[in-house]
Design an enzyme around this catalytic site. Sequence first.
Site, PDB file in Angstrom:
ATOM      1  N   GLN A 109       2.614  27.930 -79.687  1.00 42.15           N
ATOM      2  CA  GLN A 109       3.607  28.841 -80.246  1.00 42.15           C
ATOM      3  C   GLN A 109       2.913  30.151 -80.631  1.00 42.15           C
ATOM      4  OE1 GLN A 109       5.107  29.381 -84.320  1.00 42.15           O
ATOM      5  NE2 GLN A 109       6.813  28.099 -83.689  1.00 42.15           N
ATOM      6  N   TYR A 160       9.344  36.072 -89.461  1.00 37.35           N
ATOM      7  CA  TYR A 160       8.208  36.824 -88.931  1.00 37.35           C
ATOM      8  C   TYR A 160       8.698  38.057 -88.172  1.00 37.35           C
ATOM      9  CZ  TYR A 160       5.363  32.755 -90.229  1.00 37.35           C
ATOM     10  OH  TYR A 160       4.731  31.744 -90.915  1.00 37.35           O
ATOM     11  N   ARG A 208      11.749  29.693 -80.519  1.00 38.67           N
ATOM     12  CA  ARG A 208      12.180  29.093 -81.790  1.00 38.67           C
ATOM     13  C   ARG A 208      13.060  30.114 -82.505  1.00 38.67           C
ATOM     14  NH1 ARG A 208       9.015  25.182 -85.955  1.00 38.67           N
ATOM     15  NH2 ARG A 208      10.175  25.668 -87.827  1.00 38.67           N
ATOM     16  N   SER A 244      11.547  48.007 -90.489  1.00 33.63           N
ATOM     17  CA  SER A 244      11.862  49.131 -91.377  1.00 33.63           C
ATOM     18  C   SER A 244      11.016  49.023 -92.639  1.00 33.63           C
ATOM     19  CB  SER A 244      13.338  49.088 -91.789  1.00 33.63           C
ATOM     20  OG  SER A 244      14.169  49.139 -90.671  1.00 33.63           O
TER      21      SER A 244
HETATM   22  C1  LIG Z   1       1.594  22.362 -93.548  1.00 31.00           C
HETATM   23  C2  LIG Z   1       2.666  22.965 -92.699  1.00 31.00           C
HETATM   24  C3  LIG Z   1       2.370  24.047 -91.881  1.00 31.00           C
HETATM   25  C4  LIG Z   1       3.347  24.611 -91.060  1.00 31.00           C
HETATM   26  N1  LIG Z   1       3.015  25.629 -90.213  1.00 31.00           N
HETATM   27  C5  LIG Z   1       3.942  26.137 -89.374  1.00 31.00           C
HETATM   28  C6  LIG Z   1       3.586  27.142 -88.440  1.00 31.00           C
HETATM   29  O1  LIG Z   1       2.438  27.561 -88.333  1.00 31.00           O
HETATM   30  N2  LIG Z   1       4.579  27.629 -87.629  1.00 31.00           N
HETATM   31  C7  LIG Z   1       5.863  27.156 -87.691  1.00 31.00           C
HETATM   32  O2  LIG Z   1       6.716  27.637 -86.923  1.00 31.00           O
HETATM   33  N3  LIG Z   1       6.213  26.183 -88.565  1.00 31.00           N
HETATM   34  C8  LIG Z   1       5.281  25.667 -89.393  1.00 31.00           C
HETATM   35  N4  LIG Z   1       5.641  24.668 -90.261  1.00 31.00           N
HETATM   36  C9  LIG Z   1       7.053  24.223 -90.328  1.00 31.00           C
HETATM   37  C10 LIG Z   1       7.260  22.937 -89.530  1.00 31.00           C
HETATM   38  O3  LIG Z   1       6.999  23.159 -88.166  1.00 31.00           O
HETATM   39  C11 LIG Z   1       8.712  22.422 -89.677  1.00 31.00           C
HETATM   40  O4  LIG Z   1       9.603  23.349 -89.152  1.00 31.00           O
HETATM   41  C12 LIG Z   1       9.108  22.144 -91.136  1.00 31.00           C
HETATM   42  O5  LIG Z   1       8.090  21.470 -91.832  1.00 31.00           O
HETATM   43  C13 LIG Z   1      10.401  21.302 -91.159  1.00 31.00           C
HETATM   44  O6  LIG Z   1      10.250  20.135 -90.412  1.00 31.00           O
HETATM   45  P1  LIG Z   1       9.973  18.688 -91.108  1.00 31.00           P
HETATM   46  O7  LIG Z   1      11.136  18.426 -92.000  1.00 31.00           O
HETATM   47  O8  LIG Z   1       9.879  17.738 -89.955  1.00 31.00           O
HETATM   48  O9  LIG Z   1       8.709  18.835 -91.853  1.00 31.00           O
HETATM   49  C14 LIG Z   1       4.670  24.083 -91.082  1.00 31.00           C
HETATM   50  C15 LIG Z   1       4.969  22.989 -91.901  1.00 31.00           C
HETATM   51  C16 LIG Z   1       3.980  22.430 -92.700  1.00 31.00           C
HETATM   52  C17 LIG Z   1       4.342  21.249 -93.558  1.00 31.00           C
END
Ligand SMILES: Cc1cc2nc3c(=O)[nH]c(=O)nc-3n(C[C@H](O)[C@H](O)[C@H](O)COP(=O)(O)O)c2cc1C
Length: 452
Positions: free
Chosen positions: A98, A172, A220, A121
């Site tokens: 990603q 982002y 995404r 902006s």
């Molecule tokens: C420690 C941690 C780091 C994460 N880093 C990213 C990231 O770098 N990029 C991203 O798009 N989502 C990141 N996420 C979000 C997860 O991909 C996910 O969308 C979010 O935790 C919800 O899913 P879950 O309920 O299965 O945890 C991160 C989540 C956690 C817990």
Amino acid sequence: MIFEPFSIKNVTFKNRILRSSIGGRTCYYDGTVNPAWKRFEKRFAEQGVAGIISATITVDERRWSPLEYPKLSQDRFVKPIREAVQAVQALGCKYIIQLGDHGYHTQTSLLPQVEDSKSASSGFDLVFGYGNRSSAMTTEEIQQTVQNFAAGARRVREAGCDGLEITASKGYLIHQFLNPATNRRTDAYGGSVEKRFQFLREIVRAVRQTVGNDFLFGIRLSAVDFNYLPVNFRWPVVFPLRHYFMGNGLNETLYYGQELAKLGIDYLHISSGFGFINPTESPGAWPIDEFRLYANATRHLSAKANVRAMLLNALPRTVVRGIFGLGWGYKPAVNADYARTFKQVVGLPVIANGGFQRQDTIEEVLRTGQCDMVGMARPLLANPNLLSLFKQGINEPSNPCSFCNRCSVATVVLPLGCYDRSRFPSQDAMEAQIMWWSGGPEDEELVRRGST
Ligand SMILES: Cc1cc2nc3c(=O)[nH]c(=O)nc-3n(C[C@H](O)[C@H](O)[C@H](O)COP(=O)(O)O)c2cc1C
Ligand code: SF4
């Protein structure tokens, strides 16, 4: 259905579970992935997930966020990533990188720099980013960023990955252009919904041209921005107030989805909300101690960051919780309904993200066609053996992820792992598990007692 294979384009996933992005401090100080990164990613592959979507990897050399997260902003970063990707693939697991650019949501550069304030902006945001104010990108900077994504995409292919995802969510940079509260431009990149999409349109075109039509390429996307969550203060206020408080609604994001389909992307990865973390993407508790930790660790970066830390430290816990904890709470399969809407309206394969843990919930969303695959992060961090449990017919682990969100915030500063002390028999056991994740000294017994 969880264990039925699924193909998107020319990539066949052996089951329907993807490890969703988990970013952490797994690199050397220049952004080159270190052995901990490979070991961390391999652990999920060993436990049977069909594919892994990497952490958000930055395409901009300067907007590195947080520190010690991976970069793909130069060719020299490709080789060590390729080695790790091959190790994951050897375990029968697909690997998707990603790419992203954090824009003004950059949280921790080594020291403050003007590039970290770049956005659609200018404006003020209390919760996200550390700069005092964001600043508007020039057309030249926009064009350079489009090229950064194209170059990053070429490197993803050179690293031997199975696919590429670009994040237009999480608040982002791309999302800052899509969101009407943070994009007040009056040129070709702002104003109407079509113009706010222009930046992403150019990125997708440039990336597709670079990687070719045969390479798996997904986006995404946030289904609804819910700008008012988490509680924040942004300036200036924009009108209509719907734009200020909500950001993009479903009608607007469905337009983005349809345009993306026309541009030839292969799948949509659906979450919601604006900013990491937010309650509709990471449903669960608001972790006050970890927020204080993070705010204190970054308070030197600007006056705003300093005031933010002071507020979090000085106000009583009940007050802080009462304000910033508004809207937080766990909801299973929180974005599944949005996923279904995108699947029906846009017609592309859809991955649903957020709040999955129980086997019956996942089976249900797959069976009813709400989505084609499910992305999971925290429950896999808490119970890396989750898929084996499902195979044994166990619906939910006996020591499940509590969705406390401690990991989501603490790991900006601390190593990756589960930080819910109540899930472990002792603090030593919790720390052993954290070390295990990134491949430190292994105490299998302590780790075993920590997970199901
Ligand atoms: C420690 C941690 C780091 C994460 N880093 C990213 C990231 O770098 N990029 C991203 O798009 N989502 C990141 N996420 C979000 C997860 O991909 C996910 O969308 C979010 O935790 C919800 O899913 P879950 O309920 O299965 O945890 C991160 C989540 C956690 C817990
Ligand atoms: S710290 Fe552990 S229990 Fe809490 S959300 Fe993260 S993985 Fe789940």
